[in-house]
Design a protein around this motif. Structure first.
Motif, PDB file in Angstrom:
ATOM      1  N   GLY A 261       0.821  -1.202   0.000  1.00  0.00           N
ATOM      2  CA  GLY A 261       0.000   0.000   0.000  1.00  0.00           C
ATOM      3  C   GLY A 261       0.853   1.248   0.000  1.00  0.00           C
ATOM      4  N   PRO A 262       0.249   2.413   0.214  1.00  0.00           N
ATOM      5  CA  PRO A 262       0.998   3.678   0.208  1.00  0.00           C
ATOM      6  C   PRO A 262       1.948   3.793   1.397  1.00  0.00           C
ATOM      7  N   ASP A 263       3.032   4.532   1.176  1.00  0.00           N
ATOM      8  CA  ASP A 263       3.944   4.923   2.255  1.00  0.00           C
ATOM      9  C   ASP A 263       4.504   3.727   3.024  1.00  0.00           C
ATOM     10  N   GLY A 264       4.820   2.662   2.306  1.00  0.00           N
ATOM     11  CA  GLY A 264       5.439   1.507   2.940  1.00  0.00           C
ATOM     12  C   GLY A 264       4.514   0.663   3.790  1.00  0.00           C
ATOM     13  N   THR A 265       3.211   0.862   3.640  1.00  0.00           N
ATOM     14  CA  THR A 265       2.249   0.060   4.394  1.00  0.00           C
ATOM     15  C   THR A 265       1.793  -1.135   3.561  1.00  0.00           C
ATOM     16  N   LEU A 309      -6.971  -4.997   7.347  1.00  0.00           N
ATOM     17  CA  LEU A 309      -5.956  -4.370   8.197  1.00  0.00           C
ATOM     18  C   LEU A 309      -4.978  -3.587   7.330  1.00  0.00           C
ATOM     19  N   GLN A 310      -4.532  -2.458   7.836  1.00  0.00           N
ATOM     20  CA  GLN A 310      -3.414  -1.743   7.234  1.00  0.00           C
ATOM     21  C   GLN A 310      -2.279  -1.750   8.251  1.00  0.00           C
ATOM     22  N   ILE A 311      -1.145  -2.350   7.866  1.00  0.00           N
ATOM     23  CA  ILE A 311      -0.043  -2.533   8.799  1.00  0.00           C
ATOM     24  C   ILE A 311       1.218  -1.875   8.257  1.00  0.00           C
ATOM     25  N   GLY A 312       2.176  -1.668   9.162  1.00  0.00           N
ATOM     26  CA  GLY A 312       3.486  -1.197   8.776  1.00  0.00           C
ATOM     27  C   GLY A 312       4.435  -2.357   8.563  1.00  0.00           C
ATOM     28  N   ALA A 313       5.633  -2.058   8.047  1.00  0.00           N
ATOM     29  CA  ALA A 313       6.605  -3.099   7.730  1.00  0.00           C
ATOM     30  C   ALA A 313       7.094  -3.845   8.962  1.00  0.00           C
ATOM     31  N   SER A 314       6.954  -3.248  10.143  1.00  0.00           N
ATOM     32  CA  SER A 314       7.365  -3.931  11.368  1.00  0.00           C
ATOM     33  C   SER A 314       6.197  -4.618  12.072  1.00  0.00           C
TER      34      SER A 314
END
Length: 357
Positions: A261-265, A309-314
């Motif tokens: 997704g956008p911005d590394g998500t 869910l929208q998650i971050g790389a961590s």
């Protein structure tokens, strides 16, 4: 009366013998399912996935994944085996190609300009915008790829994709849903992560032993994020060594696709809440065998509850979208195109979307 009672006892004995002894396709393994905390904390319910705008797909259903073309049209897969073009402005739907199988995960290959498809029947497939279809690989190390599920393409052109089950193929099982249920009920872990190199046309096993390896996405550092549906996990896997770490554990449902997704998500689709029966009987192999001897309608079923869910790389959960009523059937994931969040599905006859962000 005596004859009636004897006959009744005989029927009961036959039923018991059937439930206990009739052959089943699974050889279940015991495991310890983590406690299901449900929709709490980062997963607190909302209604942000309700009231989607829906594009009618006509006689087609199951838009499992989508990609956007430069001209604004979308490509999506269907359970009938077709790749469709969808005009999001007019709603026009046309057949681009027929893979001859069941296309699931989709990604555009920037090098060839062709659509790469994880096809549950055919393996890894390439589809041209002229409708041409080519099987890239359907075997690895002399074994067939029985359930290609999702994929992503690395910057160096390597295509990473999941083979969800090497025992319960989607075609042999009768459907993608049937094959997934068998893999989950057995729970031994026959899924694997594969890599295909277009330059050498070689396919290799990156890692294996997964209980339904599913969604695939490449992280910013080059590692592979992979959903493991039968363990309620998102793993981070080194593409060279196969070394694994758990990015997210104990999800409140069965994870399906994962898309960048956008911005590394990343977006993850939770296709169904967890099954209380499956969790309670994770260590009871006999109960799972007996369940497979029951009519299909009495076995554990996917439940109607939509969650993205929208998650971050961590692994941190940034945002969730819920559909507690389950009006949009079995959401597999989400993809952002422009100012829209498109919601894909295993069963829906429509492609849903809502504003993003």
């Amino acid at each position: 009366m005596k004859a009636f009672l004897l006959g009744l006892l005989g029927l009961v004995a036959l039923l018991a013998a059937y439930l206990l002894l009739w052959p089943v396709p699974i050889a279940p393994a015991a495991w310890d399912a983590p406690y299901d905390f449900g929709y709490v904390g980062a997963y607190t319910p909302n209604r942000d996935l309700t009231d989607l705008t829906e594009i009618d797909l006509g006689t087609h259903h199951g838009p499992e994944d989508i990609v956007a073309l430069p001209d604004g049209r979308l490509l999506t897969a269907t359970q009938e085996g077709f790749i469709l073009t969808v005009d999001p402005q007019t709603g026009a739907v046309n057949v681009l190609a027929d893979t001859g199988g069941v296309p699931l995960g989709l990604e555009m290959d920037p090098t060839s300009g062709r659509l790469i498809v994880a096809d549950a029947h055919k393996g890894l497939v390439s589809v041209g915008l002229d409708g041409s279809v080519e099987v890239l690989t359907d075997t690895v190390d002399g074994t067939p790829i029985l359930y290609a599920d999702d994929l992503d393409i690395a910057d160096d052109g390597i295509i990473y994709f999941s083979d969800a089950s090497t025992k319960f193929g989607a075609k042999a099982s009768g459907s993608t849903m049937a094959g997934s249920l068998l893999e989950l009920m057995e729970s031994k872990g026959t899924g694997r992560l594969l890599a295909y190199d277009p330059a050498t046309k070689a396919t290799r096993v990156v890692a294996d032993g997964f209980v339904f390896s599913n969604g695939i996405a490449i992280a910013p550092d080059g590692d592979i994020l992979m959903n493991v549906t039968g363990r309620y996990q998102v793993l981070k896997i080194n593409p060279e060594t196969g070394a694994q770490t758990v990015l997210i554990d104990n999800l409140p449902g069965f994870p399906d696709n994962i898309n960048r997704g956008p911005d590394g998500t990343f977006f993850i689709g939770i296709v169904s809440p967890r099954s209380e029966w499956l969790d309670k009987n994770s260590g009871n192999v006999m109960a799972r065998k007996i369940a497979m001897r029951l009519p299909a309608a009495l076995r554990p079923q996917a439940q109607s509850y939509g969650l993205i869910l929208q998650i971050g790389a961590s692994g941190q959960v940034f945002r969730t979208w819920h559909d507690p009523d389950g009006n949009y059937l079995t959401p597999t994931g989400a993809v952002v195109v422009g100012d829209r969040l498109y919601i894909t599905s295993l069963l829906s006859p429509t492609l849903g979307y809502r504003p993003y962000p």
